[in-house]
Design an enzyme around this catalytic site. Structure first.
Site, PDB file in Angstrom:
ATOM      1  CG  HIS A  17      -1.974  35.720 -16.510  1.00  0.00           C
ATOM      2  ND1 HIS A  17      -3.036  34.643 -15.798  1.00  0.00           N
ATOM      3  CD2 HIS A  17      -0.992  35.096 -16.194  1.00  0.00           C
ATOM      4  CE1 HIS A  17      -2.467  33.613 -15.423  1.00  0.00           C
ATOM      5  NE2 HIS A  17      -1.437  33.810 -15.725  1.00  0.00           N
ATOM      6  CE  LYS A  41       0.073  24.501 -14.566  1.00  0.00           C
ATOM      7  NZ  LYS A  41       0.048  25.834 -14.470  1.00  0.00           N
ATOM      8  NE  ARG A  94       3.224  33.511  -9.953  1.00  0.00           N
ATOM      9  CZ  ARG A  94       2.527  32.417  -9.574  1.00  0.00           C
ATOM     10  NH1 ARG A  94       1.329  32.740  -9.312  1.00  0.00           N
ATOM     11  NH2 ARG A  94       2.928  31.456  -9.627  1.00  0.00           N
ATOM     12  CB  SER A 132      -4.672  30.042 -12.823  1.00  0.00           C
ATOM     13  OG  SER A 132      -4.200  31.145 -13.498  1.00  0.00           O
TER      14      SER A 132
HETATM   15  N1  COA Z   1      -0.055  36.790 -12.648  1.00  0.00           N
HETATM   16  C1  COA Z   1      -0.834  35.821 -12.154  1.00  0.00           C
HETATM   17  N2  COA Z   1      -0.387  34.327 -12.326  1.00  0.00           N
HETATM   18  C2  COA Z   1       0.750  34.242 -12.830  1.00  0.00           C
HETATM   19  C3  COA Z   1       1.528  35.462 -13.373  1.00  0.00           C
HETATM   20  C4  COA Z   1       1.352  36.488 -13.111  1.00  0.00           C
HETATM   21  N3  COA Z   1       1.846  37.515 -13.709  1.00  0.00           N
HETATM   22  N4  COA Z   1       2.555  34.654 -13.728  1.00  0.00           N
HETATM   23  C5  COA Z   1       2.646  33.347 -13.610  1.00  0.00           C
HETATM   24  N5  COA Z   1       1.352  33.017 -12.903  1.00  0.00           N
HETATM   25  C6  COA Z   1       0.953  31.672 -12.340  1.00  0.00           C
HETATM   26  C7  COA Z   1      -0.322  31.262 -13.084  1.00  0.00           C
HETATM   27  O1  COA Z   1      -1.516  31.706 -12.402  1.00  0.00           O
HETATM   28  C8  COA Z   1      -0.159  29.688 -13.016  1.00  0.00           C
HETATM   29  O2  COA Z   1      -0.407  29.534 -11.706  1.00  0.00           O
HETATM   30  P1  COA Z   1      -1.011  27.933 -11.195  1.00  0.00           P
HETATM   31  O3  COA Z   1      -0.012  26.775 -11.676  1.00  0.00           O
HETATM   32  O4  COA Z   1      -1.194  28.041  -9.696  1.00  0.00           O
HETATM   33  O5  COA Z   1      -2.569  27.700 -11.738  1.00  0.00           O
HETATM   34  C9  COA Z   1       1.441  29.608 -13.025  1.00  0.00           C
HETATM   35  O6  COA Z   1       1.835  30.847 -12.731  1.00  0.00           O
HETATM   36  C10 COA Z   1       1.850  29.155 -14.327  1.00  0.00           C
HETATM   37  O7  COA Z   1       0.734  29.257 -15.450  1.00  0.00           O
HETATM   38  P2  COA Z   1       0.832  29.970 -16.857  1.00  0.00           P
HETATM   39  O8  COA Z   1       1.549  30.961 -16.740  1.00  0.00           O
HETATM   40  O9  COA Z   1      -0.776  29.778 -17.233  1.00  0.00           O
HETATM   41  O10 COA Z   1       1.426  28.653 -17.537  1.00  0.00           O
HETATM   42  P3  COA Z   1       1.596  27.234 -17.468  1.00  0.00           P
HETATM   43  O11 COA Z   1       2.825  27.194 -16.869  1.00  0.00           O
HETATM   44  O12 COA Z   1       0.341  26.632 -16.867  1.00  0.00           O
HETATM   45  O13 COA Z   1       1.635  26.955 -18.947  1.00  0.00           O
HETATM   46  C11 COA Z   1       2.921  26.688 -20.988  1.00  0.00           C
HETATM   47  C12 COA Z   1       2.965  26.592 -19.452  1.00  0.00           C
HETATM   48  C13 COA Z   1       1.582  26.247 -21.368  1.00  0.00           C
HETATM   49  C14 COA Z   1       3.448  27.982 -21.415  1.00  0.00           C
HETATM   50  C15 COA Z   1       3.645  25.473 -21.446  1.00  0.00           C
HETATM   51  O14 COA Z   1       2.965  24.291 -20.883  1.00  0.00           O
HETATM   52  C16 COA Z   1       3.565  25.303 -22.862  1.00  0.00           C
HETATM   53  O15 COA Z   1       4.173  26.153 -23.507  1.00  0.00           O
HETATM   54  N6  COA Z   1       2.797  24.508 -23.404  1.00  0.00           N
HETATM   55  C17 COA Z   1       3.191  23.940 -24.734  1.00  0.00           C
HETATM   56  C18 COA Z   1       3.898  22.992 -24.820  1.00  0.00           C
HETATM   57  C19 COA Z   1       5.531  23.180 -24.673  1.00  0.00           C
HETATM   58  O16 COA Z   1       5.796  24.081 -25.037  1.00  0.00           O
HETATM   59  N7  COA Z   1       5.769  22.984 -23.409  1.00  0.00           N
HETATM   60  C20 COA Z   1       7.072  23.384 -22.868  1.00  0.00           C
HETATM   61  C21 COA Z   1       8.152  22.146 -23.060  1.00  0.00           C
HETATM   62  S1  COA Z   1       9.527  22.870 -22.315  1.00  0.00           S
END
Ligand code: COA
Length: 169
Positions: A17, A41, A94, A132
């Site tokens: 990240h 989550k 990724r 993560s």
């Molecule tokens: N390096 C390391 N890990 C990465 C990465 C990188 N460059 N790119 C993506 N990831 C991983 C994360 O570690 C995480 O892994 P995990 O699921 O195994 O823990 C996964 O990819 C995605 O997590 P993250 O990037 O933290 O985002 P998320 O998918 O959990 O979050 C939100 C999604 C929070 C952005 C989304 O839920 C959101 O915008 N929420 C607000 C409500 C909303 O608007 N929802 C969307 C409706 S369409």
């Protein structure tokens, strides 16, 4: 002034990240790292803990660029972007397995807010397999997380473990 929102759960923030944040700061004048929650989550770190961990981790970077902000939101990411007048949401991809989830989210966001673009940035292959959840699993078995996360995050993971272990005694 060009600006981008980089949303995520960041539970916890990883070196992957941080790499994305730094690269975005080379492209945009302003990078808003948005700590958001997904109802799908269960989080190890609280919302405030996740914000603080990113803030500490980017201190070094911030000294150099001064363009990175870490903020917190409980609203839809597109609504946050509209409120802040930011037209671009960045997400990191990724592997191909990320694609379906990211595509669905980008498509939903486009329907909710047609003027906002999603920008996909490829994860650096060095960090391509870090996630993560992988980091949380290594930490749960008391493994060394320093290859995957900044030092402050590694220490926070150790603290979480020792609190849990103390609770079991
Ligand atoms: N390096 C390391 N890990 C990465 C990465 C990188 N460059 N790119 C993506 N990831 C991983 C994360 O570690 C995480 O892994 P995990 O699921 O195994 O823990 C996964 O990819 C995605 O997590 P993250 O990037 O933290 O985002 P998320 O998918 O959990 O979050 C939100 C999604 C929070 C952005 C989304 O839920 C959101 O915008 N929420 C607000 C409500 C909303 O608007 N929802 C969307 C409706 S369409």
């Amino acid at each position: 002034m060009s600006a981008v929102v980089y949303p995520g759960s960041f539970d916890p923030v990883t070196k992957g990240h941080i790499d994305v944040i730094v690269r975005l700061s080379a492209i945009f004048d302003r990078v808003v790292v948005l700590v958001a929650d997904s109802p799908r989550k269960n989080y190890l770190f609280s919302h405030d803990e996740r914000v603080a961990l990113i803030q500490q981790a980017i201190k070094q970077v911030k000294k150099r660029s001064g363009k990175i902000e870490v903020v917190s939101s409980k609203m839809l990411t597109v609504n946050f972007a509209i409120q802040k007048k930011i037209d671009v949401i960045a997400r990191s991809v990724r592997t191909v397995s990320d694609w379906e989830y990211e595509y669905a989210m980008a498509d939903a966001n486009k329907k909710l807010a047609p003027k906002i673009e999603t920008l996909f940035i490829m994860a650096d292959p060095t960090f391509g397999f870090i996630s993560s959840s992988l980091v949380r699993e290594v930490a749960a078995f008391e493994g060394d997380t320093t290859p995957f996360v900044p030092g402050n995050v590694s220490r926070a993971l150790k603290n979480k473990n020792s609190v849990k272990t103390r609770g079991k005694k």
